[in-house]
Design a protein around this motif. Sequence first.
Motif, PDB file in Angstrom:
ATOM      1  N   ASN A 184      72.130  10.326   9.496  1.00 42.22           N
ATOM      2  CA  ASN A 184      72.865  10.667  10.714  1.00 42.22           C
ATOM      3  C   ASN A 184      72.806  12.163  10.993  1.00 42.22           C
ATOM      4  N   VAL A 185      72.916  12.978   9.945  1.00 44.84           N
ATOM      5  CA  VAL A 185      72.803  14.423  10.137  1.00 44.84           C
ATOM      6  C   VAL A 185      71.419  14.768  10.690  1.00 44.84           C
ATOM      7  N   GLU A 186      70.397  14.086  10.196  1.00 47.48           N
ATOM      8  CA  GLU A 186      69.050  14.331  10.725  1.00 47.48           C
ATOM      9  C   GLU A 186      68.966  13.982  12.204  1.00 47.48           C
ATOM     10  N   ARG A 187      69.617  12.901  12.621  1.00 48.57           N
ATOM     11  CA  ARG A 187      69.616  12.540  14.046  1.00 48.57           C
ATOM     12  C   ARG A 187      70.283  13.646  14.877  1.00 48.57           C
ATOM     13  N   ILE A 188      71.377  14.191  14.363  1.00 48.92           N
ATOM     14  CA  ILE A 188      72.077  15.269  15.074  1.00 48.92           C
ATOM     15  C   ILE A 188      71.164  16.480  15.216  1.00 48.92           C
ATOM     16  N   LEU A 189      70.482  16.821  14.132  1.00 55.85           N
ATOM     17  CA  LEU A 189      69.614  17.996  14.149  1.00 55.85           C
ATOM     18  C   LEU A 189      68.403  17.784  15.048  1.00 55.85           C
ATOM     19  N   SER A 192      69.394  18.386  18.566  1.00 58.20           N
ATOM     20  CA  SER A 192      69.508  19.819  18.866  1.00 58.20           C
ATOM     21  C   SER A 192      68.133  20.451  19.050  1.00 58.20           C
ATOM     22  N   ILE A 193      67.192  20.070  18.202  1.00 57.17           N
ATOM     23  CA  ILE A 193      65.841  20.627  18.309  1.00 57.17           C
ATOM     24  C   ILE A 193      65.185  20.172  19.609  1.00 57.17           C
ATOM     25  N   ALA A 194      65.329  18.883  19.936  1.00 58.05           N
ATOM     26  CA  ALA A 194      64.723  18.343  21.155  1.00 58.05           C
ATOM     27  C   ALA A 194      65.297  18.993  22.410  1.00 58.05           C
ATOM     28  N   GLU A 195      66.570  19.381  22.342  1.00 58.88           N
ATOM     29  CA  GLU A 195      67.221  20.009  23.494  1.00 58.88           C
ATOM     30  C   GLU A 195      67.011  21.521  23.540  1.00 58.88           C
ATOM     31  N   GLY A 196      66.195  22.037  22.623  1.00 59.61           N
ATOM     32  CA  GLY A 196      65.904  23.463  22.612  1.00 59.61           C
ATOM     33  C   GLY A 196      67.051  24.313  22.114  1.00 59.61           C
ATOM     34  N   ARG A 197      67.908  23.735  21.274  1.00 56.56           N
ATOM     35  CA  ARG A 197      69.086  24.465  20.797  1.00 56.56           C
ATOM     36  C   ARG A 197      68.968  24.841  19.318  1.00 56.56           C
ATOM     37  N   CYS A 198      67.738  25.059  18.857  1.00 57.19           N
ATOM     38  CA  CYS A 198      67.569  25.402  17.442  1.00 57.19           C
ATOM     39  C   CYS A 198      66.363  26.314  17.260  1.00 57.19           C
ATOM     40  N   ASP A 199      66.632  27.606  17.110  1.00 54.41           N
ATOM     41  CA  ASP A 199      65.577  28.563  16.796  1.00 54.41           C
ATOM     42  C   ASP A 199      65.463  28.802  15.290  1.00 54.41           C
ATOM     43  N   ALA A 200      66.507  28.418  14.523  1.00 54.27           N
ATOM     44  CA  ALA A 200      66.493  28.608  13.076  1.00 54.27           C
ATOM     45  C   ALA A 200      67.554  27.705  12.454  1.00 54.27           C
ATOM     46  N   LEU A 201      67.326  27.346  11.187  1.00 54.54           N
ATOM     47  CA  LEU A 201      68.220  26.447  10.450  1.00 54.54           C
ATOM     48  C   LEU A 201      68.834  27.180   9.257  1.00 54.54           C
ATOM     49  N   ARG A 211      67.307  18.937   1.759  1.00 55.45           N
ATOM     50  CA  ARG A 211      66.021  18.240   1.899  1.00 55.45           C
ATOM     51  C   ARG A 211      65.763  17.862   3.353  1.00 55.45           C
ATOM     52  N   VAL A 212      66.804  17.449   4.060  1.00 54.87           N
ATOM     53  CA  VAL A 212      66.652  17.107   5.475  1.00 54.87           C
ATOM     54  C   VAL A 212      66.207  18.324   6.269  1.00 54.87           C
ATOM     55  N   LEU A 213      66.884  19.445   6.057  1.00 54.42           N
ATOM     56  CA  LEU A 213      66.551  20.660   6.798  1.00 54.42           C
ATOM     57  C   LEU A 213      65.159  21.167   6.439  1.00 54.42           C
ATOM     58  N   GLN A 214      64.784  21.028   5.175  1.00 55.37           N
ATOM     59  CA  GLN A 214      63.444  21.455   4.781  1.00 55.37           C
ATOM     60  C   GLN A 214      62.373  20.638   5.502  1.00 55.37           C
ATOM     61  N   ARG A 215      62.606  19.334   5.603  1.00 55.59           N
ATOM     62  CA  ARG A 215      61.641  18.464   6.280  1.00 55.59           C
ATOM     63  C   ARG A 215      61.508  18.839   7.754  1.00 55.59           C
ATOM     64  N   LEU A 216      62.633  19.104   8.404  1.00 54.18           N
ATOM     65  CA  LEU A 216      62.607  19.460   9.818  1.00 54.18           C
ATOM     66  C   LEU A 216      62.010  20.851  10.035  1.00 54.18           C
ATOM     67  N   ALA A 217      62.310  21.774   9.130  1.00 54.20           N
ATOM     68  CA  ALA A 217      61.745  23.120   9.238  1.00 54.20           C
ATOM     69  C   ALA A 217      60.226  23.071   9.148  1.00 54.20           C
ATOM     70  N   SER A 218      59.711  22.216   8.264  1.00 53.55           N
ATOM     71  CA  SER A 218      58.269  22.071   8.112  1.00 53.55           C
ATOM     72  C   SER A 218      57.656  21.360   9.309  1.00 53.55           C
ATOM     73  N   GLU A 219      58.303  20.287   9.761  1.00 55.40           N
ATOM     74  CA  GLU A 219      57.768  19.496  10.870  1.00 55.40           C
ATOM     75  C   GLU A 219      57.699  20.294  12.163  1.00 55.40           C
ATOM     76  N   PHE A 220      58.735  21.071  12.442  1.00 57.64           N
ATOM     77  CA  PHE A 220      58.807  21.799  13.711  1.00 57.64           C
ATOM     78  C   PHE A 220      58.486  23.287  13.569  1.00 57.64           C
ATOM     79  N   GLU A 221      58.060  23.695  12.370  1.00 59.80           N
ATOM     80  CA  GLU A 221      57.714  25.089  12.095  1.00 59.80           C
ATOM     81  C   GLU A 221      58.853  26.031  12.469  1.00 59.80           C
ATOM     82  N   LEU A 222      60.035  25.691  11.973  1.00 57.52           N
ATOM     83  CA  LEU A 222      61.225  26.488  12.234  1.00 57.52           C
ATOM     84  C   LEU A 222      61.548  27.364  11.023  1.00 57.52           C
TER      85      LEU A 222
END
Length: 271
Positions: A184-189, A192-201, A211-222
């Motif tokens: 669920n936290v991943e869905r929330i994040l 936020s990324i899809a809506e352009g509300r995340c320049d950094a985690l 682990r969730v944030l690491q996966r998203l940081a790698s996937e979206f190059e954040l």
Amino acid sequence: MPNSTWRPTIVAEAGEVIRHEAVNADYRHIVIACGPEAAAARPGQFFQLLCPQPPGEQPFLRRPMSVYGVDADAGTVEFLYKITGAGTRGLATLRVGDRLDVMGPLGVGFHLDPTWKQIVTVGRGAGFATLAPLIEAARANGTNVTAVVSARRLDLLVRSSRFPSHGVDLVEVTDEEQTSGPANVERILRRSIAEGRCDALFTCGSSRLLRVLQRLASEFELPGQVALEQQMACGIGLCYCCVRDFNVDGQIVSRRVCWDGPVFDIREALP
């Protein structure tokens, strides 16, 4: 000839307790009067506290504790803590007017890039204490924040009255409501990324959420940073008690959390 401009950046001093109260059933908030060096602590840094001895116990080492807040004008430093052992049991015995020996500020804090317009923080339990000063610093820079705060129950969520209502989107998730799971936290994040509300985690307080944030940081190059919680002895890099492994460009390297951190690049930390 002595250098009259030299000033210490780390101090040990006996500060007076000017406020000490329970926030909820788990956490307590303590405010200590301090000098300008301690009050200059940056978000993500920590102090080594010489906690009083509770009845029948003798905590030997100082207790590392992340900064929950500082006020340079008032000359104060704040901590949010949970009673978990002899040190924090001793800390809980302090009353207004007592003194507490604090040493710091220590370690490497968070870095806020002024070009970031939106950041996302994810904190579990006392991890929120570490992220709260970062949120305040981000708002002071004009950076908007989505802050995901996780706890076991609704009554154990820590809410800060210091945050302005404008510019901070507070998202509360709990085990009690079955909303705090990594999925669920991943869905929330992702929203936020899809809506352009995340320049950094940014995160602190949970290996599963890291682990969730690491996966998203790698996937979206954040870009991202994590404040690691670790047992420490000296707090100044001498004893090597807090060494952890990190993956740096495919190589496993060892670093001291107290000296090289406690804030690290989110993609290099190993949960």
